[in-house]
Design an enzyme around this catalytic site. Structure first.
Site, PDB file in Angstrom:
ATOM      1  NE  ARG A 143      -2.830   2.973   2.609  1.00  7.38           N
ATOM      2  CZ  ARG A 143      -2.984   3.793   3.638  1.00  7.38           C
ATOM      3  NH1 ARG A 143      -2.326   3.592   4.751  1.00  7.38           N
ATOM      4  NH2 ARG A 143      -3.794   4.819   3.559  1.00  7.38           N
ATOM      5  CG  ASP A 195      -4.310   5.113  -0.004  1.00  3.47           C
ATOM      6  OD1 ASP A 195      -4.298   3.892  -0.229  1.00  3.47           O
ATOM      7  OD2 ASP A 195      -4.496   5.590   1.122  1.00  3.47           O
ATOM      8  CG  HIS A 199     -13.386   5.226   3.859  1.00  4.15           C
ATOM      9  ND1 HIS A 199     -12.916   3.970   3.533  1.00  4.15           N
ATOM     10  CD2 HIS A 199     -12.722   5.584   4.984  1.00  4.15           C
ATOM     11  CE1 HIS A 199     -12.006   3.606   4.421  1.00  4.15           C
ATOM     12  NE2 HIS A 199     -11.884   4.573   5.313  1.00  4.15           N
ATOM     13  CG  ASN A 231     -18.914  -1.254  12.823  1.00  5.18           C
ATOM     14  OD1 ASN A 231     -19.363  -2.369  12.610  1.00  5.18           O
ATOM     15  ND2 ASN A 231     -17.653  -0.942  12.581  1.00  5.18           N
TER      16      ASN A 231
END
EC number: 2.7.2.1
Length: 401
Positions: free
Chosen positions: A90, A147, A207, A335
């Protein structure tokens, strides 16, 4: 094919080892406190956790310990280092050069180094990690997954800032966007979940974590995103301010008698919902302050966080001239049913309606929380950046054969 995914931080390494035959995670773990007293590796296999405290003076020693864990007689998952088919790294910043993941060679390494000024906290440890892996696994192909790559399809009128053009020419000051690997994975998974082609959809992907960003995805491509030149832009986040009048920066420098580095630290590490609430950067603490304690500053921080997201959803719907799918992901997005409920409230004019019962029952798997009659599909899709990196790595290394 078995791929190792590496995410190197300044003093930590996250890793996953994935069997690409069925995309099973064979092992994963976290190395912490590299170069600091009390360094530790936490290795997980089949739900079991193995913790080893051992000195690690540098990233090379840390990656050697990761390989040792994968080869361990008791809890290892491979017999030989040759079973590692490829390594996916990454990389936070690839600048303008890379719109896709690439096989790492000398030219790619130079490009990552050239972007150090754009990502001074992130790219240097990535470079150290790649070099360590090359030393320890010289025959294993390495892939860089950026990214920023997914956002390279954003048009110039959306990524340029209205400052003298010469500063773009000289310093490449423009919107880059981040979390691209997550936005790419989630947009494709969402399309697959509802049985549509991503190329046929207009989507807004939220996100939402301690770092948060929103992306407009049209026909499978990023057309705008909330983060900017750095991950400081856009939404109010855990400790980051997000968008505000740029004159606030010079005003604070003058009033507080602080320099550029200090004001940068203030906006990145002492602002956001933590700065507003004076309580915490953790949304769970903010929700407790809002719903249970009725703390006025917690209530304000909670409202600001949700309001900014609602603002971007409306903006990006306008940019795309419509919306087919709204997707929530990230720690908060996946969540927190309360945040999703507040964000989607009073969005009927856009055709966004959620079913409260479905929204309250999300459980770590892709779910459709749309109410009956909602024109827009509202989804909760768990992100999986490591799997996206492993997939890109598989695709690129597969072409070498």
């Amino acid at each position: 094919m078995k791929n190792l995914v590496i995410n190197c931080g300044s003093s930590s390494i996250k890793y996953q080892f994935i069997d690409m035959k069925d995309e099973t995670v064979l092992a994963k773990g976290l190395v912490e406190r590299i170069g600091i007293k009390g360094s530790v590796i936490t290795h997980k296999v089949n739900g079991e956790k193995y913790v080893t405290e051992t000195p690690m003076e540098d990233h090379k020693k840390a990656i050697k310990l990761v390989l040792d864990a994968l080869l361990n007689d008791e809890y290892g998952v491979i017999k030989n280092i040759d079973e590692i088919s490829a390594v996916g790294h990454r990389i936070v910043h690839g600048g303008e050069k890379y719109a896709n993941s690439v096989l790492i060679d000398e030219d790619v390494m130079k490009s990552i180094e050239d972007c150090v000024s754009l990502a001074p906290l992130h790219n240097p440890p990535h470079i150290i990690g790649i070099n360590a892996c090359k030393e320890l696994m010289p025959n294993v192909p390495m892939v860089a997954v950026f990214d920023t790559a997914f956002h390279q399809t954003i048009p110039d009128y959306a990524y340029m800032y209205a400052i003298p053009y010469e500063y773009y020419d000289k310093y490449k000051i423009r919107k880059y966007g981040f979390h691209g690997t997550s936005h790419k994975y989630v947009s494709r998974t969402a399309a697959e979940f509802i049985g549509k082609k991503v190329e046929d959809l207009k989507m807004v992907v939220c996100h939402m974590g301690n770092g948060a960003s929103i992306t407009a995805v049209e026909n499978g491509k990023s057309v705008d995103t909330s983060m900017g030149f750095t991950p400081l832009g856009g939404l109010a986040m855990g400790t980051r301010s997000g968008d505000m009048d740029p004159a606030v920066v010079t005003f604070l420098m003058d009033k507080l008698n602080i320099n550029a580095s200090e004001v940068n630290n203030l906006l990145n590490k002492k602002s956001g919902i933590e700065g507003l609430s004076g309580i915490s950067s953790d949304m769970r603490d903010i929700k407790k302050g809002n719903y249970v304690d009725k703390d006025p500053k917690a209530m304000l921080a909670y409202s600001v966080f949700n309001y900014k997201i609602k603002q971007f959803i409306g903006s990006y719907t306008a940019v795309m001239n419509g919306l087919d799918c709204l997707v929530f992901t990230g720690g908060i997005g996946e969540n927190s049913f309360e945040n999703r409920r507040e964000i989607c409230k009073n969005m009927d004019y856009l055709g966004i309606k959620i079913d409260d019962k479905k929204n309250d029952e999300t459980m770590g798997i892709p779910m459709d929380i749309s109410a009956e009659g909602s024109k827009v599909r509202v989804l909760v899709i768990p992100t999986n950046e490591e799997l996206m990196i492993a997939r890109d790595t598989k695709d690129i290394v597969g072409k070498l054969k």
